[in-house]
Enzyme design. Sequence first.
Site, short mmCIF file in Angstrom:
data_model
loop_
_atom_site.label_atom_id
_atom_site.label_comp_id
_atom_site.label_asym_id
_atom_site.label_seq_id
_atom_site.Cartn_x
_atom_site.Cartn_y
_atom_site.Cartn_z
N SER A 1 39.20 52.84 78.27
CA SER A 1 38.23 53.00 77.58
C SER A 1 38.33 54.31 77.13
CB SER A 1 37.11 51.90 78.38
OG SER A 1 35.86 52.15 77.47
N THR A 2 38.31 54.50 76.01
CA THR A 2 38.13 56.64 76.22
C THR A 2 36.04 56.48 76.44
OG1 THR A 2 38.09 56.37 73.61
CG2 THR A 2 40.47 56.95 75.30
N CYS A 3 35.57 55.71 75.64
CA CYS A 3 34.08 55.91 75.20
C CYS A 3 33.09 56.23 77.05
CB CYS A 3 33.90 55.15 74.24
SG CYS A 3 33.67 54.59 72.72
N ALA A 4 34.12 55.46 77.75
CA ALA A 4 33.58 55.01 78.32
C ALA A 4 34.08 55.53 80.11
CB ALA A 4 33.41 53.50 79.32
#
Length: 142
Positions: free
Chosen positions: A107-110
């Site tokens: 999860s690149t955003c998290a």
Amino acid sequence: MDFFETIKGDSQLFEKVFCFVEEVLTPTNFRHLFNICFSPIGANGREGEELTCLWWEELIDQGTVPLTKILEFSTGADAVPPLGFDKKIDIMFFNQESGLRRYPYASTCALNMFLPRAVESFKDFEELITQAIFDTCGFTKI
């Protein structure tokens, strides 16, 4: 005093922001980007997580998968930003289900990367992560 005068007066403080120099990733500084989220000692999955981390360390040391590619897979960025990430990249674990082959994912955003617990061998782990990074649609791939 205006903002420009502040920058001129203490230019070294602002140098990292305005004069970006890409940091060369080494196994040592790469490891510092990650936080491994182990289960508590004695928990059912802990032993499998430690085995996975053994393969993770070997992958980093061998360099068969470029560190920049692993970084891109886990964050979406191909270099560490000038001011760093807002937190370390958490490595979490999942169980492989019988008869299924699940690949590592992120999860690149998290800033979370998920690795399979208890992969039997380094070769199997390397194959899973290589396929996850190079054979899937992701950033820069359509």
